[in-house]
Design an enzyme around this catalytic site. Sequence first.
Site, PDB file in Angstrom:
ATOM      1  N   HIS B  90       0.586  -1.116   0.141  1.00 23.10           N
ATOM      2  CA  HIS B  90       0.007  -0.077  -0.081  1.00 23.10           C
ATOM      3  C   HIS B  90       0.823   1.062  -0.107  1.00 23.10           C
ATOM      4  CE1 HIS B  90      -3.357   2.767   0.849  1.00 23.10           C
ATOM      5  NE2 HIS B  90      -2.416   3.093   1.549  1.00 23.10           N
ATOM      6  N   ASP B 169     -15.587   1.497   7.117  1.00 20.66           N
ATOM      7  CA  ASP B 169     -14.625   2.631   6.863  1.00 20.66           C
ATOM      8  C   ASP B 169     -15.215   3.711   5.778  1.00 20.66           C
ATOM      9  OD1 ASP B 169     -11.941   3.915   6.496  1.00 20.66           O
ATOM     10  OD2 ASP B 169     -12.158   3.168   4.283  1.00 20.66           O
ATOM     11  N   ARG B 176     -16.008  11.785   8.351  1.00 27.48           N
ATOM     12  CA  ARG B 176     -14.951  12.442   8.765  1.00 27.48           C
ATOM     13  C   ARG B 176     -14.667  13.734   7.840  1.00 27.48           C
ATOM     14  NH1 ARG B 176     -10.577   8.267   8.368  1.00 27.48           N
ATOM     15  NH2 ARG B 176      -8.915  10.015   8.742  1.00 27.48           N
ATOM     16  N   SER B 191      -8.042   3.575   8.804  1.00 29.93           N
ATOM     17  CA  SER B 191      -8.813   3.396   7.597  1.00 29.93           C
ATOM     18  C   SER B 191      -8.171   2.681   6.607  1.00 29.93           C
ATOM     19  CB  SER B 191      -8.955   4.851   6.991  1.00 29.93           C
ATOM     20  OG  SER B 191      -9.596   4.843   5.938  1.00 29.93           O
ATOM     21  N   LYS B 195      -8.536  -2.032   5.242  1.00 27.92           N
ATOM     22  CA  LYS B 195      -8.715  -2.459   4.118  1.00 27.92           C
ATOM     23  C   LYS B 195      -7.674  -3.624   3.676  1.00 27.92           C
ATOM     24  CE  LYS B 195      -9.288   1.981   3.147  1.00 27.92           C
ATOM     25  NZ  LYS B 195      -9.234   3.387   2.450  1.00 27.92           N
TER      26      LYS B 195
END
Lengths: 442, 442
Positions: B90, B169, B176, B191, B195
């Site tokens: 990621h 999320d 948010r 968050s 995932k």
Amino acid sequence: MAFRVEDRVRPYDLIRKKRDGGELTAEEITSLVDGFVRGEVADYQVSAWLMAVYFRGMTHRETADLTMAMARSGRMLDLRGIPGVKVDKHSSGGVGDKTSLVVVPLVASCGVPVPKMSGRGLGHTGGTLDKLESIPGLRTAVEVEAFVEQVRRLGCAIVGQTADLVPADKKLYALRDVTATVDSIPLIASSIMSKKIAGGADAIVLDVKAGSGAFMKDLHSARTLAQVMVAIGSQLGRRTVALVTDMDQPLGHAVGNAVEVREAVATLRGEGPGDLTELCLSLGAEMLRLGGRARELDEARQLLVDRLRDGAGLRKLQEMVSAQGGDPAAVEDLDRLPSAPVVLEVCSQQEGYVQGIDAEAVGRVAVILGAGRARKEDRVDPAVGLTVLAKRGARVARGDVVALVHARTLDDAQRAASGLLEAYRVGPVPPEPRPLVHGRVG
Amino acid sequence: MAFRVEDRVRPYDLIRKKRDGGELTAEEITSLVDGFVRGEVADYQVSAWLMAVYFRGMTHRETADLTMAMARSGRMLDLRGIPGVKVDKHSSGGVGDKTSLVVVPLVASCGVPVPKMSGRGLGHTGGTLDKLESIPGLRTAVEVEAFVEQVRRLGCAIVGQTADLVPADKKLYALRDVTATVDSIPLIASSIMSKKIAGGADAIVLDVKAGSGAFMKDLHSARTLAQVMVAIGSQLGRRTVALVTDMDQPLGHAVGNAVEVREAVATLRGEGPGDLTELCLSLGAEMLRLGGRARELDEARQLLVDRLRDGAGLRKLQEMVSAQGGDPAAVEDLDRLPSAPVVLEVCSQQEGYVQGIDAEAVGRVAVILGAGRARKEDRVDPAVGLTVLAKRGARVARGDVVALVHARTLDDAQRAASGLLEAYRVGPVPPEPRPLVHGRVG
């Protein structure tokens, strides 16, 4: 999940500004409050903003602007038709606090008009309206026009807030109540002051309570709250004075509704408990000074004492009761007030000096008896309550009667008695004296 | 205004606990997240709680529990049918960051399965899915079963997150986004990691960007985010390593979609820009090590270099493209990728050394050209973009071509060119070198 696109615009910026410690302009605060009341600013944004305020605080200027924005959200009373300087009075709430029942007619009997809108009791604190309504027939739901006319004619009135008064505060408070954002001094101060500003008086005397029975448990917070409210008043052109006063034990002896009316009447006859009488004179003197009836507090105090002596304050209470549909004879003949079928003596199981009486615990006992409300929807029982005889500093022996419980049933009375004994702390030496008035801001 | 009575119960207590700096239990966090997803906890309470988290932070334990509660709110992928240690990757997002297009097939070509779910670009940062979709025919909306099967068969896949992945999320992020509670490290970390956890890989390599083009502008915040995410991974039993890498100028030369695919292919041929190649080797080496293909990073790195040399990484990309319905020939013959009708040279108007290139500004220019999204609903133009030729430290003379703009119209190109020149800072002396990899956590 999609929140509204327009939420990304202005309210977002105001949340972020406060989150980052910035100072909002008057226009920004007004847009937030008005938008919330009109349903254009989402509650989830306002609650985030409230939490940011909780952490970041607000300047006096912001707090005053919030107060004004809230006050303007509904009807603003116009009291210009009443001659003289109109002086309002507010207490931050406590246990056994029947001060308004004494001070409002007493000050009015000296010629200063007192237009007072009050609240109801909630949780461990009592409410002036509930107490007043224990007088048979008395109405506190009065139209604004009739309220103003009564103050013009008699010099005083104590009524409930009308539904169109400060709707922003109602809506904001409901949101604060479920988002843990009640305990913020600028939010508390603006909530209280918005109602005073909308109420239309020229000057305001605040009684900010500190101690176990008060919303502000410690002196520092109470003093800060007093300072912020006085600053708001001054920013908004209302002469404002605050006394920080003791609520670490119940005020006077009576806690309940009819029992408190009885004590208020006794006080107006000059036969009240020392602490209650003293507090009424202190607050009343500030009111007379702001109302222009006296230059000095000593002089104002003497005027009030004279009215206790000559019974003018009591007669004014009778006039007010009568004007609001209540039975004026009940103020003379206190037996006409509701009384509880069971009266139980509470006897000390210890020996020594009363170190303190947890006022919040006493308030909770009163709620359990039915004198107060656990929830807004609850009805109060006017007859029940407590008489706290032995107060802080008193010498008690085992078996001495320290209090009376006025209850609907013996079972209720016994539960209340044991709760009340738990609120008492008794120790071998006399406690340090604790002043009744901790300070003055104004 | 009445908010719901049940709001006074549990959610209220959790808001207050966080407001007062307390640590929520796993059970409390789960009840909040689950209640919010089911619509039982009101958004106005969750936003107040989020703001309290913004101010109070969360412990690593709380953050891991929040991550797990979010991951469990939807489908959790089961990758046990794929042999070997599955390694996910990621990046926290940047400008010109086409690393995944290189690293995913390259690592897979070494025998480590890489199941990657990616996002789309938003704001100034690009998204891997948008880039990949510039390959004609390629699909990123792939069913979970097909995704798992493709990774099992080929060793890799890059697809979009399915709608049933981490609904908590999506809902929390939307809230948010409108309540100024995005910028909180534990909320960002949970968050991202939710995932990854739901994605089912055994190990995770994170590329946390720092600099003008990154979400985290400063090194300290980037390092903290990396530490929190590695802590979450370790608490939840996933081996996790994070590199904190530079995003103060665009990565490589290409910024856009098809232009970035071209650069990724060049990199897989061993002909990529130095910084991009270096970063791909660094991230890939961590992935091979976590995947058990090498004990040491040096050894892992050599394996990757070999795969660049022998073209195995490029062939893996072709296989992946083909498996996802894309034209595999487009990876050989880059002219088959979309190209912009207008290509404009951008010439330096100054002389000296490039001190820096504001990566966020470059990203915004790309959005204006149509390569990115100002809003989620926007469509991207695969053909347009930028080629940033002169990077930090380069010596430029007046009139030198520092960049190319690939645009739909000449007008767009000219606006982009002037925007791009503004992003350049040129000075008389060479800048201090800035490392590509600032640090490693794991």
